[in-house]
Design a protein around this motif. Structure first.
Motif, PDB file in Angstrom:
ATOM      1  N   ILE A   1       0.861  -1.183   0.000  1.00 58.89           N
ATOM      2  CA  ILE A   1       0.000   0.000   0.000  1.00 58.89           C
ATOM      3  C   ILE A   1       0.904   1.241   0.000  1.00 58.89           C
ATOM      4  O   ILE A   1       2.119   1.150   0.191  1.00 58.89           O
TER       5      ILE A   1
ATOM      6  N   HIS B   1      -2.778  -2.625   7.785  1.00 57.16           N
ATOM      7  CA  HIS B   1      -3.585  -2.491   6.573  1.00 57.16           C
ATOM      8  C   HIS B   1      -3.961  -3.856   5.999  1.00 57.16           C
ATOM      9  O   HIS B   1      -4.149  -3.995   4.792  1.00 57.16           O
TER      10      HIS B   1
ATOM     11  N   GLY C   1      -6.954  -3.533   4.101  1.00 57.09           N
ATOM     12  CA  GLY C   1      -6.956  -2.394   3.177  1.00 57.09           C
ATOM     13  C   GLY C   1      -7.161  -1.089   3.931  1.00 57.09           C
ATOM     14  O   GLY C   1      -6.739  -0.925   5.068  1.00 57.09           O
TER      15      GLY C   1
END
Length: 731
Positions: A525, A584, A587
């Motif tokens: 990410i 994360h 997400g």
């Protein structure tokens, strides 16, 4: 005489009755009971840490009667008060039997009921002393017991008694006894453990053999005589866990092992010591227990793998960008550390290269540089009050001309120092102070080494400053407890410059020259991250942020001992990467939104010094082509020596072999004057001239061919000049 005795008796009765009328309610007693521990809870109410704060006694939280083992309740009533559910506070049948036994000098069961014993626990002046209770105390105890029976239910009396009674040494209450002695909650006590517990109530300081004998008698009454086998040895082992007064009533007490603390969670000892101040206190922190547990384990795994590299300590902090809530605070590696009590989150350590983003942000904010600006990564000597400062890169190599993006992403030292010369240490110091670093010295004290992190900072302050970058220049203090008011964030850095620096720190290509494309700084990410290593490899950092969280990691040794062959990418970064991926796992990360005033521009470099790309600029700083400045583009100036430079002649080298090279920029054919006299040395192609150094203070002047002054400075040469020996005449 008889009248006087009657009056005295009446006065005693009135006094006892007055005491009984002030009996507290059950809820008042329950609320006033205070644990010797303070508890730290996570944001969801889960217990993170218990901390012993009252050394005088070992008392844990109040437990309800229905969570106490029935075996203990049955053993207590059978041993101490068989008619507990029938009498109204005083068992007059037991009193009569006790009086008859005293008359005939025979042993009987005690006449004091559980309710009467509770009265002694509620009032300090009714506690049993070595000399026994006085008549007034006995009368008061009876009146209070009967008053308790009228105002309290039987289950409340039994519950309060089990929570307030002393067992052995410093242990008070069934909760503490169960945890310390048996390593379990009171609900899990079996028949034998219950018998031992009740035996301690009657004789808390008896020898293990006496306690075992009494417990065996209780078990026999319950038709469990087989449990007496080996009970003496087991009792000796159990009682070794708690303190007991020595024989003859000496004041010396055997120290208790805090077995209950070993059973309680040990997730946040450092933050607990910071937040917990009074016994019985319960603080709801901002920590998340699951995150705290994962971070603690990740740090331990990484450091366990680096033991051979002479590294044992580390610390990690996780901060929510939006709220400033600290979600994880791990201050040490725990069992791996020789100084586990040291909190690495707040300990001061040299920052290394982790301060560079704030230096470059300031230069971009002032529009002195852009992310595309070319910086010179070549050797430089800077004159300071303590002598020459000669910075070097981590790999001891020089990259030549590089963009600011490459210099920051690849953490090159010399471009950072050159930038600080322009920004000045004082300006950078002031900016760092506004970001909460609270540096102890002034900017001039640190000098140009401040660009390379010579200042001592804490992981907490460093990570929160990176959080300000994540929030595009807005700074606020962190929050560690849920009741703490959130502070409104204030703009400290320019939002556009902060965005550009964050974009550079997220650029894998920018860091490729030093770290390569694939390393522990890469995540699936969007993240921006920077590593740092202090002098002699004593401290290793990795701090970075996503759109949601900021994570800071420090590894090293609390003792200050250097690590062996550990860099930011191999030391702290793997922990940072693992924690960031965990945060994360579902997400939720996004790419930061570009501020409106930041302009995206396609750029290319002359001589293809760097690949063409899209670059970000503040207003009025954008450019399409980045060219290398020619001689005519530079301001004429002497570049060597520097102003005030001190040069030493080497006495081991012949003078004719020693030279200083005077160099300048911005002029092709200048005229050099030293101490008012032209230098006769032939200039080189670049206009530089060589001079044999001579002791003294000198003034160097650079002019153009028309005699116009371009630059001048002073420097000093020290050292003796070798002189030829005089030939002595013979005779």
């Amino acid at each position: 005489m008889r009248l006087r005795q009657c009056c005295a008796a009446l006065a005693l009765l009135l006094s006892a009755a007055g005491t009984a009328s002030a009996v507290p309610s059950f809820s008042e007693v329950q609320q006033s009971a205070r644990s010797s521990d303070a508890s730290l809870l996570d944001r969801h109410g889960e217990l993170l840490q218990q901390l012993r704060l009252d050394p005088s006694e070992r008392r844990l939280s109040w437990v309800a009667l229905d969570t106490i083992s029935p075996a203990l309740r049955n053993a207590l009533i059978a041993s101490e008060d068989r008619r507990f559910y029938q009498h109204s506070g005083v068992d007059w049948s037991a009193v009569a039997a006790s009086a008859w036994g005293n008359l005939w000098n025979t042993r009987t069961r005690g006449a004091s009921t559980i309710t009467m014993q509770l009265a002694g626990l509620l009032y300090d002046d009714l506690r049993r002393k070595a000399a026994g209770r006085t008549v007034l105390q006995k009368l008061s105890q009876i009146f209070i017991a009967e008053s308790l029976e009228r105002q309290w239910r039987k289950d409340q009396i039994l519950e309060a008694y089990l929570n307030l009674v002393s067992f052995r040494g410093e242990v008070v209450g069934v909760h503490a006894l169960s945890r310390v002695l048996f390593g379990k909650h009171p609900s899990g006590l079996d028949q034998t453990e219950a018998a031992l517990a009740v035996a301690l109530i009657r004789a808390p300081n008896a020898t293990p053999r006496k306690v075992a004998e009494r417990a065996c008698a209780i078990l026999k009454e319950q038709h469990a005589a087989s449990e007496c086998n080996g009970l003496v040895g087991r009792t000796e082992l159990l009682l070794a866990k708690v303190g007991a007064k020595r024989d003859r009533g000496a004041a010396e007490v055997v120290a208790a092992q805090d077995a209950s603390s070993q059973l309680a969670p040990q997730l946040a000892p450092h933050l607990a010591r910071k937040l917990l101040k009074t016994p019985g206190q319960q603080v709801v922190s901002t920590l998340d227990a699951a995150t705290q547990r994962f971070v603690k384990d990740a740090l331990h795994r990484q450091l366990a793998a680096l033991v051979s590299r002479n590294i044992e300590d580390g610390a990690v902090i996780v901060i929510d960008n939006a709220s400033g809530d600290v979600l994880a605070w791990v201050g040490s590696s725990g069992s791996l550390s020789g100084a586990a009590q040291v909190d690495g989150v707040v300990a001061l350590r040299q920052a290394g290269s982790t301060l560079k983003p704030f230096l470059y942000e300031l230069a971009i904010e002032k529009k002195w540089l852009t992310a595309a600006s070319l910086l010179d990564d070549s050797p430089v000597n800077l004159t300071t009050s303590s002598g020459l400062y000669i910075p070097q890169n981590y790999d001891k190599q020089f990259k030549g001309l590089v963009s600011l993006r490459t210099a920051l992403g690849s953490s090159l030292n010399i471009p950072a120092v050159r930038t600080l010369v322009m920004v000045t240490p004082t300006r950078l110091f002031d900016r760092l102070q506004s970001l909460g670093f609270h540096l102890r010295e002034s900017g001039d004290y640190y000098g140009y080494s401040l660009a390379l992190g010579s200042a001592d900072v804490s992981l907490l302050a460093l990570s929160n400053a990176y959080r300000a970058l994540a929030n595009q220049g807005r700074y606020s203090e962190v929050r560690t407890r849920m009741t703490q008011a959130r502070v409104q964030a204030q703009p400290v850095m320019d939002d556009g410059a902060s965005f550009i620096v964050g974009d550079i720190l997220s650029d894998r290509s920018a860091r490729a020259r030093t770290f390569g494309l694939e390393n522990a700084l890469a995540t699936r990410i969007w993240t921006a991250v920077k590593t740092g290593t202090s002098k002699d490899m004593r401290d290793n950092w990795c701090v970075g942020f996503s759109s949601r969280y900021t994570v800071g990691v420090w590894v090293g040794n609390a003792s200050g001992a250097p690590m062996w062959d550990v860099s930011g990418v191999t030391g702290a970064a793997p922990v940072w990467q693992e924690v960031m991926q965990y945060l994360h796992r579902d997400g939720g990360a996004t790419t930061p939104r570009k501020p409106q005033q930041v302009k995206a521009q396609e750029i290319s470099y002359e001589r293809q010094l760097e690949v063409a790309r899209t670059e970000y600029f503040l207003p009025e700083t954008q450019q399409r082509i980045v060219r290398i400045a020619s001689v005519n583009d530079l301001v004429p100036a002497i570049t060597y020596p520097t102003r005030g430079m001190l040069v030493a002649i080497d006495p081991d080298i012949p003078p004719e072999r020693q030279r200083m090279r005077f160099a300048a920029q911005g002029v092709q054919q200048g005229v050099w004057l030293l101490d008012g006299k032209p230098l006769v040395s032939k200039p080189g192609k670049d206009g530089s001239v060589d001079w044999m150094p001579w002791p003294g203070r000198h003034t160097l002047v650079l002019q153009d061919r028309k005699g116009v002054l371009l630059d001048q400075l002073q420097f000093e040469v020290r050292g003796a000049v070798l002189r030829p020996l005089k030939t002595q005449k013979a005779g």
